[in-house]
Design a protein around this motif. Structure first.
Motif, PDB file in Angstrom:
ATOM      1  N   GLU A   1     -55.907  39.098 -25.839  1.00  0.00           N
ATOM      2  CA  GLU A   1     -54.602  39.698 -25.561  1.00  0.00           C
ATOM      3  C   GLU A   1     -54.597  40.383 -24.199  1.00  0.00           C
ATOM      4  O   GLU A   1     -53.651  40.256 -23.416  1.00  0.00           O
ATOM      5  N   THR A   2     -55.676  41.098 -23.888  1.00  0.00           N
ATOM      6  CA  THR A   2     -55.764  41.773 -22.597  1.00  0.00           C
ATOM      7  C   THR A   2     -55.898  40.762 -21.463  1.00  0.00           C
ATOM      8  O   THR A   2     -55.344  40.953 -20.379  1.00  0.00           O
TER       9      THR A   2
ATOM     10  N   THR B   1     -54.523  37.928 -21.204  1.00  0.00           N
ATOM     11  CA  THR B   1     -53.220  37.343 -20.875  1.00  0.00           C
ATOM     12  C   THR B   1     -52.379  38.229 -19.967  1.00  0.00           C
ATOM     13  O   THR B   1     -51.346  37.800 -19.457  1.00  0.00           O
ATOM     14  N   ARG B   2     -52.810  39.466 -19.735  1.00  0.00           N
ATOM     15  CA  ARG B   2     -52.078  40.340 -18.825  1.00  0.00           C
ATOM     16  C   ARG B   2     -52.283  39.952 -17.361  1.00  0.00           C
ATOM     17  O   ARG B   2     -51.549  40.418 -16.486  1.00  0.00           O
TER      18      ARG B   2
ATOM     19  N   LEU C   1     -59.333  44.146 -14.313  1.00  0.00           N
ATOM     20  CA  LEU C   1     -58.854  44.411 -15.674  1.00  0.00           C
ATOM     21  C   LEU C   1     -60.015  44.463 -16.662  1.00  0.00           C
ATOM     22  O   LEU C   1     -59.979  45.204 -17.650  1.00  0.00           O
TER      23      LEU C   1
ATOM     24  N   ASP D   1     -60.700  41.334 -24.777  1.00  0.00           N
ATOM     25  CA  ASP D   1     -60.121  40.467 -25.802  1.00  0.00           C
ATOM     26  C   ASP D   1     -59.077  39.559 -25.161  1.00  0.00           C
ATOM     27  O   ASP D   1     -58.651  39.763 -24.019  1.00  0.00           O
TER      28      ASP D   1
ATOM     29  N   PRO E   1     -61.125  42.477 -19.120  1.00  0.00           N
ATOM     30  CA  PRO E   1     -60.630  42.381 -20.498  1.00  0.00           C
ATOM     31  C   PRO E   1     -61.743  42.186 -21.513  1.00  0.00           C
ATOM     32  O   PRO E   1     -62.740  41.513 -21.243  1.00  0.00           O
TER      33      PRO E   1
END
Length: 389
Positions: free
Chosen positions: A259-260, A262-263, A253, A257, A255
């Motif tokens: 928010e990303t 948490t995916r 992934l 940030d 990420p």
């Protein structure tokens, strides 16, 4: 020894007196009880010690207790410090005192040299050498809970009382067989502080990483290193931060940030927005900016030379025969990786070709590779056949 009353040590004065007496012994037996379920570093709860006339359980968690006398005892060149499967115990003492106990003897290693099999358990060894039996009632005690019962204290003490007899019988047997030097070579590895240190930069090596993407590999290495450093910093098990299977998911992934982040399955918003999450994102960002020339090299299976499987199998047969003839655990002599390395290149440095291993197995392994000997059977045993030119 079994009739000696167990001392329960809770004061520095009592510990100092015990250590002063034990310093005059030829050997002492040592064990620990610790908890590690909730921490990265082991939490020492008890230290068990035994000499000729002393059996003691030291409450390492007793208020005001200074373990310095124990550190001084363990640092002395004499007496011999006898453990069974000592790695975790030694790791604790290295953390506490900054040094590995001097003059180590590990009865598990010695038992492998004496032919008791691979990584023989303490219970089995006690039964085989002393006829004794280890009560397993308190094996899963919470050793950090206080007060301890008398039964718990006696259970802990039994680990070092039986160990005295085990050491005496094992060492006598190894001296008769001329193998104490073999044990000493193995102890040299256990005496090296680097044996117990986990370097964050190499933490990725414990993972099962399968990727041909160099950038992905760099990300996984960075995430694994971050996890090790962060687990050490806040003293929690590495799996409490990220599980092994989450590392490739985070790397895929990549990420930028919270928010990303948490995916990724199992990562909460609280973690992602907290101090640990912020530092993880920083580690990922740094790995993303690595120049192409600094990315780790991916070794593709077709690019990696492989030894002949048939030759490896022959060497393993020879190893089994040598171990059987010398009554030594095969795993102590050579690992599968070492045998494959020898089959691939007999000129490269290899533990098989050093010390007692070379004498017992390595020389014949080289002769087998060079076609100077063959293997045959005699009855139900493997025998070496000399080949004439």
């Amino acid at each position: 020894m079994t009739e000696t009353q167990t001392q329960f040590i809770t004061t520095t004065e009592a510990l100092a007196g015990l250590c002063a007496r034990l310093a005059n012994e030829e050997f002492i037996t040592v064990d620990t009880e610790f908890m590690r379920e909730k921490t990265y570093y082991p939490e020492l709860c008890l230290v068990q010690l035994a000499g000729t006339d002393d059996v003691a359980v030291v409450d390492a968690m007793a208020p005001g207790l200074d373990l310095a006398p124990l550190g001084e005892l363990l640092a002395r060149p004499e007496p011999v410090k006898v453990f069974h499967a000592c790695r975790q115990d030694v790791e604790i003492f290295l953390l506490l005192f900054g040094a590995v106990p001097a003059n180590l003897f590990d009865t598990q290693v010695a038992a492998m040299v004496a032919g008791f099999g691979d990584q023989v358990g303490y219970d089995s060894l006690v039964q085989a050498l002393t006829g004794g039996h280890i009560d397993k009632t308190h094996r899963f005690s919470d050793w950090s809970a206080r007060p301890l019962s008398k039964a718990q204290i006696e259970y802990a003490a039994a680990d070092v009382t039986h160990l005295r007899v085990v050491y005496e019988k094992l060492s006598a047997r190894l001296r008769v067989e001329g193998r104490m030097d073999w044990v000493a070579q193995e102890m040299a590895v256990l005496a090296e502080p680097g044996t117990y240190r986990v370097e964050p930069a190499r933490a990725w090596e414990r993972l099962k990483i399968r990727t041909n993407n160099r950038r992905q590999l760099a990300l996984m290495q960075a995430i694994a290193a971050w996890r090790e450093r962060e687990a050490q910093r806040i003293n929690i098990p590495r799996g409490r931060l990220l599980k092994d299977e989450q590392i490739p998911e985070v790397a895929a992934l990549a990420p930028a940030d919270a928010e990303t982040l948490t995916r990724v399955r199992g990562i909460s918003a609280g973690f992602a927005n907290g101090k640990s999450g912020v530092s993880l994102l920083a580690a990922i960002a740094a790995a993303k900016t690595l120049p192409e020339g600094e990315l780790p090299r991916v070794e593709r299976p077709r690019d990696t030379p492989r030894a002949s499987p048939a030759l490896v199998s022959l060497l393993k047969v020879l190893l089994g025969a040598a171990a059987e003839q010398n009554n030594v655990a095969p795993r102590l002599v050579a690992s599968g990786e070492e045998i494959e390395a020898l089959a691939l290149d007999e000129t490269a440095p290899n533990p098989i070709l050093e010390g007692w291993r070379r004498e017992m197995f390595g020389e014949d392994a080289l002769r087998l590779i060079r076609g100077e000997i063959a293997l045959s059977t005699k009855g139900k045993r493997i025998k070496i056949v000399e080949l004439k030119e």
